[in-house]
Design a protein around this motif. Structure first.
Motif, short mmCIF file in Angstrom:
data_model
loop_
_atom_site.label_atom_id
_atom_site.label_comp_id
_atom_site.label_asym_id
_atom_site.label_seq_id
_atom_site.Cartn_x
_atom_site.Cartn_y
_atom_site.Cartn_z
N GLN A 409 -52.77 113.54 -24.91
CA GLN A 409 -51.75 114.49 -24.49
C GLN A 409 -52.39 115.86 -24.19
OE1 GLN A 409 -47.86 114.18 -24.94
NE2 GLN A 409 -48.66 112.24 -24.23
N ILE A 410 -53.33 116.26 -25.04
CA ILE A 410 -53.98 117.55 -24.84
C ILE A 410 -54.83 117.52 -23.56
CG2 ILE A 410 -55.66 119.17 -25.80
CD1 ILE A 410 -54.75 117.98 -28.61
N PRO A 418 -42.85 117.92 -26.40
CA PRO A 418 -42.90 116.61 -25.76
C PRO A 418 -41.49 116.07 -25.52
CG PRO A 418 -44.46 116.72 -27.56
CD PRO A 418 -43.62 117.96 -27.65
N PRO A 419 -41.23 115.58 -24.32
CA PRO A 419 -39.88 115.18 -23.96
C PRO A 419 -39.51 113.77 -24.41
CG PRO A 419 -41.32 114.95 -22.08
CD PRO A 419 -42.17 115.48 -23.20
N PHE A 420 -40.24 113.20 -25.33
CA PHE A 420 -39.95 111.82 -25.72
C PHE A 420 -39.82 111.71 -27.22
CE2 PHE A 420 -44.51 112.49 -25.01
CZ PHE A 420 -44.98 112.31 -26.29
N THR A 421 -39.29 110.58 -27.65
CA THR A 421 -39.23 110.36 -29.09
C THR A 421 -40.37 109.46 -29.52
OG1 THR A 421 -37.79 109.77 -30.92
CG2 THR A 421 -37.73 108.34 -28.97
N THR A 422 -40.56 109.35 -30.82
CA THR A 422 -41.68 108.58 -31.36
C THR A 422 -41.20 107.81 -32.58
OG1 THR A 422 -42.18 110.47 -32.73
CG2 THR A 422 -43.48 110.24 -30.73
N VAL A 423 -42.00 106.89 -33.04
CA VAL A 423 -41.67 106.26 -34.32
C VAL A 423 -41.78 107.33 -35.41
CG1 VAL A 423 -42.41 103.94 -33.69
CG2 VAL A 423 -44.06 105.51 -34.72
#
Ligand SMILES: Cc1cc2nc3c(=O)[nH]c(=O)nc-3n(C[C@H](O)[C@H](O)[C@H](O)COP(=O)(O)OP(=O)(O)OC[C@H]3O[C@@H](n4cnc5c(N)ncnc54)[C@H](O)[C@@H]3O)c2cc1C
Lengths: 468, 414
Positions: A409-410, A418-423
């Motif tokens: 990402q970097i 960040p425009p998303f979700t994660t676990v």
């Protein structure tokens, strides 16, 4: 001889019978030497080191060695290959004559070079009052000798250990001492441990960690004076808040100073902030012109990083020393068109109080912070740092398996937040908060990354602005 | 149309040598048709997805499961809660951590290492057994060695009493077979056998757990049942699903690792000879095997929590992902001469044990078992010859390996 042939010939000549000198016989120096041999350098190689020892590894000094699980004398770096060098150990380099291509040594010798690599690293910043710093029982921790001395003092079973400065090294020392059951006080000028490196939000987590593990953590205070007994042993420390701490071991952990004094007057662009070099590890002279035969690598180097706005980064990171040494060695033996930039994404690890801490990117550049996975209170999380709408760094506590993702990402300047979700996203990960770095104009100890900025575009010196 | 790719992967015709199919697949790093899963076949893409927090292992996050021919999992139709293999953090982390306490570092750094002697004894016993059957013209290395070995190991590890081992073997075999979609079997019968076995195994384990709570030993089951660390303790159901996972995952994979290993060595007699002379070579051999012939060929259980882009393909939220580890392991972009079995490779890396938070829990044990098994077989079998090449394979495309490995040999060295 045509021009073309002589140019080719020069490099071939260098590889075959040139003279390469490495000053600083530690991690970066050794790795560079190994790479040079690997790349077919058959000339003479001189390794100059002011410590009397073969290259050894420093990270264990504040971890395994203090815990008593390893001895300082046995942390020699593994050799990847034979380097067949002329070792000049136990003698410092004291000067450099750039025009004559000569390094002066402390014993009066002079060594000529065709290519020079400077990897003199940093040293521990000593206690400012020399007399107090010389008291028995006062330590810094940078070298094998330091580690041995401190280990001995701990083996004697001190009543209380005082650690001054709660950066990574100070925190690791405190952690090791607690694990061995000693009473420990940590005095930190900033508002929390690790604030310089990771900011106030994570600093609070670190503070909790200290306290839960029984460290007597004092923040926002300075040690003003160390007091000795008549026999010259340290007995107590006086703090700016008027309190006194009785301790028989004091570890001064106030960050590092760059080993550049030996270059004073040489004309090389070397000073208290290190040696500036280009992305290909070639050192600048004081006029800002890049040299062609002097290279720099490791803790002493300061080089611009394209990914971080061409800011000059000084990184005191093990992995950086290895990667930069590799790049320097490659470039020293390459035609200009074949040279490579040092594009390493800064990464750091630490282990303290049983927690594995890792970071990638440049956290102190971050203005905001978002907990992407896990939770700060559980002390198991991934947090990312945002800077001007992009992800600039990430830190994990006991969660490092996700780190490669954030590194990517970097590298790709992914948007922040960040425009998303994660676990494992928790409610606290819904909104960014200020990362809460201290105002750089207020001194605080222990940053492992210091940023300073010449941007190649405007060539003006700009201070990193206040974070609030 | 959907399932053209899937059908090919599952197609038994490709079992003995799926690698040409994988090579074809890699031309499109992310393949997809109809509403089937997104099939990822290249090394770097798989590697990064295994570290991608936008990917879930929890089946709840799948939008529509479809009729995924390999979707039937170990817990299908059972009352056990999902094992940590099929959970996301934080539940995954907690259970895995708790399971790890009695198994490996930092709390139990020597457990696997200390089993070495016991493993050695099991291996010798099984090879001695082959010698005493007398018929060395046709030895089935699967039934006579590779199958019984890991089950015995897991029994010892969990602390299943020696006299119950035979029952455990039967359950293990039935459950493993249920992971083996058999097109010819009556599906209801097939499923029922597995359910019964699972039920019996569950009841057996529950009884054992009760007993261990009262009388703990230093086996893993006792430790799981009585643990009370910083993460609290496991519920009985959690202990059950964890130990069932250890039984199944710990054993079917190792069988295939050993069998694929012997098959590969028999096909490379020079390497077999070197191993015979130097058992230490088993270390790089097993690593290279995990790359070259990994026992877990693909991971069919991941899904996307959000829309993501992989190699230029936009994968929607809730999509099913298949990560073809075995294909990534032969990606020429990552490995020089990927189709060459070469234990002398510098820096052998692979996806054979997965990567990221779900990377193989039992890896240290599996490695040790396979290293011992292969080096001992190499040392003791005199002039072993492969009788069928390729040997008959199991149906299963996920846990791929020969069902039988018939060999002949001239004798068994002491
Ligand atoms: C206690 C401790 C713990 C650490 N833990 C971590 C960690 O967990 N993670 C991490 O990423 N990093 C860690 N580091 C940092 C890491 O060790 C350094 O980044 C690394 O050692 C840098 O290597 P270097 O070769 O550039 O410098 P150094 O290792 O500092 O080597 C420079 C050498 O040059 C010598 N020298 C200096 N001046 C001269 C001269 N004039 N002539 C001849 N020789 C000279 C020095 O004496 C020294 O031997 C730790 C460091 C310490 C001290």
């Amino acid at each position: 001889m045509t021009a073309q042939r002589s140019r080719d010939g020069a490099l071939e000549h260098l590889k075959r019978e040139g003279r390469i000198v490495v000053v600083g016989a530690s991690l970066a120096g050794l790795r560079a030497a190994e790479t040079m041999r690997e790349k077919g350098f058959a000339g003479s190689l001189t390794m100059i080191g002011d410590e009397p020892y073969e290259p050894y590894d420093r990270p264990p000094l504040s971890k395994q060695v203090l815990l008593g699980n390893a001895v300082a004398q046995h942390t020699a770096l593994p050799r990847r290959r034979a380097i067949d060098a002329d070792w000049r150990l136990g003698v410092p380099a004291t000067g450099l004559d750039m025009a004559a291509r000569r390094v002066r040594l402390g014993n009066g010798d002079e060594v000529e070079y065709d290519r020079l690599l400077i990897a003199t690293g940093v040293r521990a910043r000593p206690w400012p009052n020399e007399e107090e710093g010389a008291l028995q029982g006062v330590f810094v921790l940078r070298t094998r000798d330091d580690g041995e001395g401190l280990q001995r003092a701990l083996a004697a079973g001190p009543r209380r250990v005082l650690v001054i400065g709660a950066g990574f090294t100070g925190s690791e020392i405190a952690s090791a001492c607690r694990e061995r059951g000693f009473d420990v006080t940590v005095a930190e000028r900033g508002s929390a441990p690790l604030v310089g490196a990771l900011g106030g939000v994570i600093g609070e987590v670190a503070a909790e960690m200290h306290r839960e593990n029984g460290v007597d953590l004092r923040t926002g205070v300075m040690v003003t004076r160390l007091e000795g007994d008549p026999a010259g042993r340290v007995r107590a420390a006086h703090l700016s808040d008027g309190s006194t701490i009785e301790a028989d071991v004091v570890v001064v952990s106030l960050g590092a100073q760059r080993n550049t004094e030996w270059l004073t007057g040489s004309g090389l662009g070397a000073g208290p902030r290190g040696i500036a070099c280009d992305a290909g590890c070639r050192a600048f002279d004081i006029r800002g012109i890049v040299t062609d035969d002097i290279y720099v690598a490791g803790d002493v180097a300061r080089s611009p990083h394209a990914l971080f706005g061409y800011q000059f980064l000084s990184l005191e990171h093990w992995g950086n020393a290895v990667a930069q040494a590799d790049t320097a060695a490659h470039n020293m033996l390459s035609e200009s068109a074949d040279r490579r930039p040092h594009l390493w994404v800064p990464a750091f690890w630490s282990s303290q109080f049983g927690v594995n801490i890792k970071s990638v990117g440049v956290p102190p550049m971050g203005t905001e912070l978002l907990v992407m996975q896990g939770s700060l209170t559980e002390r198991r999380f991934v947090a990312v740092y945002g800077y001007q709408g992009r992800v600039i760094a990430a830190v994990t506590f006991d969660n490092c398996r996700w780190l490669p993702f954030y590194e990517h990402q970097i590298e790709t300047t992914a948007p922040f937040p960040p425009p998303f979700t994660t676990v494992d996203r928790r409610p606290e990960g819904n909104k960014p908060v200020p990362a809460d770095f201290p105002d750089p104009s207020i001194p605080s100890h222990g940053p492992t990354i210091t940023l300073s900025g010449y941007s190649p575009a405007d060539r003006k010196m700009t201070f990193t602005p206040a974070r609030h | 149309m959907t399932q053209a790719i899937l059908r090919e992967i599952v197609d038994y015709a490709n079992r003995a040598d799926p690698y040409p199919l994988y090579e074809e697949l890699r031309k499109t790093p992310v393949s997809h048709d109809g509403d089937g899963p997104y099939v990822v076949s290249t090394y770097y893409e798989i590697q990064s997805l295994l570290h991608d927090p936008r990917i879930s292992s929890d089946a709840k996050n799948l939008k529509a499961t479809g009729d995924d021919p390999l979707g039937q999992g170990e817990e299908e139709g059972s009352t056990l809660p999902p094992s940590f293999l099929k959970l996301d953090p934080p539940d995954h982390d907690r259970l895995r951590r708790m399971t790890n306490r009695p198994f490996g570092p930092p709390h139990t750094p020597r457990r696997v290492h200390d089993m070495r002697e016991e493993l050695g004894g099991l291996v010798s016993g099984l090879i001695d057994g082959i010698a005493t059957t007398g018929n060395l013209d046709r030895v089935d290395l699967v039934d006579q060695f590779a199958y019984p070995f890991p089950v015995s190991v897991i029994c010892r590890l969990l602390g299943v009493p020696h006299e119950d081992e035979p029952r455990f073997h039967v359950w293990a075999e039935t459950l493993a077979a249920s992971l083996d979609p058999d097109p010819d079997a009556d599906p209801t019968q097939h499923g029922k056998g597995a359910m019964d076995a699972r039920m019996e195994l569950g009841m057996y384990l529950a009884g054992l757990i009760e007993e261990r709570r009262k009388n703990p030993g230093d086996d893993m089951l006792s430790q799981l049942a009585t643990a009370d660390g910083p993460d609290g303790s496991m519920t009985t159901m959690e202990v059950l699903s964890t130990s069932a996972l250890l039984l199944i995952a710990g054993h079917e994979t190792t069988v295939n690792l050993i069998t694929n290993g012997m098959l590969t060595l028999l096909r490379h007699p020079d390497v077999l000879q070197r191993l015979r002379e130097d058992p230490a070579l088993s270390v790089p051999i097993v690593e290279e095997l995990l790359r070259y012939e990994p026992p877990v060929q693909l991971l069919p259980q991941r899904s996307t929590l959000t829309e993501i882009e992989v190699a230029g393909v936009t994968i929607p939220k809730g999509a099913s992902l298949w990560l073809i580890l075995a294909s990534g392991n032969r990606d020429p972009k990552r490995f020089e001469n990927p189709d060459r079995f070469d234990p002398d490779r510098k820096d052998i890396q692979h996806l054979g044990l997965g990567s990221g938070i779900h990377s193989c829990f039992g890896a240290p044990l599996a490695r040790q078992e396979a290293q011992l098994a292969l080096s001992e077989l190499a040392r003791r079998l005199e002039n072993p010859q492969l009788l069928e090449d390729p040997p008959p394979y199991r149906q299963n495309a996920v846990l791929r390996g020969p069902r039988h490995l018939p060999v002949s040999c001239d004798g068994i060295r002491p």
